[in-house]
Design a protein around this motif. Structure first.
Motif, PDB file in Angstrom:
ATOM      1  N   HIS A 189     119.434  76.598   7.432  1.00 48.64           N
ATOM      2  CA  HIS A 189     118.840  76.719   6.096  1.00 48.64           C
ATOM      3  C   HIS A 189     117.326  76.922   6.182  1.00 48.64           C
ATOM      4  O   HIS A 189     116.770  77.786   5.514  1.00 48.64           O
ATOM      5  CB  HIS A 189     119.141  75.466   5.264  1.00 48.64           C
ATOM      6  CG  HIS A 189     120.583  75.360   4.859  1.00 48.64           C
ATOM      7  ND1 HIS A 189     121.216  76.317   4.094  1.00 48.64           N
ATOM      8  CD2 HIS A 189     121.517  74.406   5.117  1.00 48.64           C
ATOM      9  CE1 HIS A 189     122.473  75.963   3.889  1.00 48.64           C
ATOM     10  NE2 HIS A 189     122.690  74.811   4.509  1.00 48.64           N
ATOM     11  N   ASP A 243     121.514  69.554  -0.030  1.00 52.35           N
ATOM     12  CA  ASP A 243     121.972  68.456   0.827  1.00 52.35           C
ATOM     13  C   ASP A 243     121.256  67.154   0.453  1.00 52.35           C
ATOM     14  O   ASP A 243     121.834  66.071   0.542  1.00 52.35           O
ATOM     15  CB  ASP A 243     121.774  68.796   2.309  1.00 52.35           C
ATOM     16  CG  ASP A 243     122.808  69.821   2.793  1.00 52.35           C
ATOM     17  OD1 ASP A 243     123.767  70.102   2.050  1.00 52.35           O
ATOM     18  OD2 ASP A 243     122.655  70.346   3.908  1.00 52.35           O
ATOM     19  N   HIS A 296     126.917  71.088  -4.671  1.00 54.01           N
ATOM     20  CA  HIS A 296     127.327  72.279  -3.936  1.00 54.01           C
ATOM     21  C   HIS A 296     128.316  73.164  -4.705  1.00 54.01           C
ATOM     22  O   HIS A 296     128.842  74.114  -4.141  1.00 54.01           O
ATOM     23  CB  HIS A 296     127.958  71.900  -2.588  1.00 54.01           C
ATOM     24  CG  HIS A 296     126.948  71.518  -1.534  1.00 54.01           C
ATOM     25  ND1 HIS A 296     126.246  70.341  -1.567  1.00 54.01           N
ATOM     26  CD2 HIS A 296     126.542  72.162  -0.414  1.00 54.01           C
ATOM     27  CE1 HIS A 296     125.448  70.277  -0.509  1.00 54.01           C
ATOM     28  NE2 HIS A 296     125.601  71.366   0.212  1.00 54.01           N
ATOM     29  N   HIS A 323     121.076  78.328  -0.077  1.00 49.59           N
ATOM     30  CA  HIS A 323     121.850  77.228   0.516  1.00 49.59           C
ATOM     31  C   HIS A 323     123.337  77.422   0.226  1.00 49.59           C
ATOM     32  O   HIS A 323     124.172  77.268   1.116  1.00 49.59           O
ATOM     33  CB  HIS A 323     121.374  75.879  -0.042  1.00 49.59           C
ATOM     34  CG  HIS A 323     121.995  74.707   0.649  1.00 49.59           C
ATOM     35  ND1 HIS A 323     121.289  73.925   1.531  1.00 49.59           N
ATOM     36  CD2 HIS A 323     123.252  74.195   0.619  1.00 49.59           C
ATOM     37  CE1 HIS A 323     122.094  72.981   2.008  1.00 49.59           C
ATOM     38  NE2 HIS A 323     123.288  73.122   1.461  1.00 49.59           N
ATOM     39  N   ASP A 356     126.227  78.150   2.973  1.00 46.17           N
ATOM     40  CA  ASP A 356     127.343  77.201   3.023  1.00 46.17           C
ATOM     41  C   ASP A 356     128.667  77.912   2.717  1.00 46.17           C
ATOM     42  O   ASP A 356     129.693  77.585   3.296  1.00 46.17           O
ATOM     43  CB  ASP A 356     127.117  76.038   2.046  1.00 46.17           C
ATOM     44  CG  ASP A 356     126.211  74.961   2.638  1.00 46.17           C
ATOM     45  OD1 ASP A 356     125.699  75.174   3.753  1.00 46.17           O
ATOM     46  OD2 ASP A 356     126.019  73.915   1.993  1.00 46.17           O
ATOM     47  N   HIS A 407     131.114  77.038   5.474  1.00 35.55           N
ATOM     48  CA  HIS A 407     132.006  75.923   5.125  1.00 35.55           C
ATOM     49  C   HIS A 407     133.467  76.318   5.138  1.00 35.55           C
ATOM     50  O   HIS A 407     133.758  77.473   4.932  1.00 35.55           O
ATOM     51  CB  HIS A 407     131.649  75.400   3.715  1.00 35.55           C
ATOM     52  CG  HIS A 407     130.571  74.357   3.749  1.00 35.55           C
ATOM     53  ND1 HIS A 407     130.674  73.151   3.110  1.00 35.55           N
ATOM     54  CD2 HIS A 407     129.363  74.354   4.354  1.00 35.55           C
ATOM     55  CE1 HIS A 407     129.569  72.434   3.307  1.00 35.55           C
ATOM     56  NE2 HIS A 407     128.748  73.142   4.053  1.00 35.55           N
TER      57      HIS A 407
HETATM   58 ZN   LIG Z   1     124.914  71.949   2.151  1.00 34.30          ZN
END
Ligand SMILES: [Zn+2]
Length: 178
Positions: free
Chosen positions: A6, A33, A56, A92, A96, A100
């Motif tokens: 990031h 985060d 998120h 971000h 992610d 993710h």
């Molecule tokens: Zn994150």
């Protein structure tokens, strides 16, 4: 994605917004985060199968990014600074979304190993609890070592862009605000 990945975008963005201190740009890339930790402590986000909708979720990510953009534009009286910081905040979610879910969530110091739970289901909600969750799952298909190498590589590239900018500013005799 972890902080190094990031932060790399905050470093890359610095030349576009000389007025804004680097620390603010780095914080912008990582603020979701920070929110996740705060919301977790406050009991607003429980994680697990509910995901992290307030920090998120796609919907709230857009809201936070717009708020960050408006706030920054106001503080620095600079629309461009607002747009760049807003984009950094939203970056971000994008990083992610690609990486993710993150399956190597626990590290054992005794065996010096990440514990894997591949593959995890997608964990980024589109709206709030109960809404569909998304994530391309890059970190489901690579190892923790590869993921660390990727983020370190991104950070080194970002640092190189930043270092080039700083040395140009020095040569031009300009002082740097942070
Ligand atoms: Zn994150």
């Amino acid at each position: 994605m972890g902080p190094l990945g990031h932060f790399s975008l905050g470093l890359v963005a610095k030349p576009a917004v000389p007025k804004v201190p680097l620390g603010i740009l780095l914080l912008a890339t990582w603020i979701f985060d920070v929110l996740a930790i705060a919301f977790g402590l406050a009991g607003i986000e429980k994680g697990g199968s509910a995901g992290l909708p307030w920090s998120h979720g796609l919907f709230m990510s857009v809201i936070w990014s717009v708020l960050a953009a408006l706030l920054t534009a106001r503080i620095y009286r600079d629309h461009r600074a607002g747009v760049v910081v807003g984009l950094l905040v939203f970056s971000h979610w994008v990083l992610d979304f690609v990486s993710h879910p993150i399956p190597f969530s626990s590290f054992s110091w005794r065996s010096w190993q990440w514990s894997y739970g591949h593959p995890l289901p997608s964990d980024l909600p589109l709206l709030f609890g109960g809404s569909p969750k998304v994530g391309l799952g890059l970190y489901n298909s690579i190892s923790a070592v590869e993921a660390t190498a990727l983020e370190l590589g991104m950070f080194i590239l970002g640092s190189a862009v930043y270092a080039t900018y700083v040395s140009k500013q020095r040569k031009a005799g300009r002082s740097l605000p942070g």
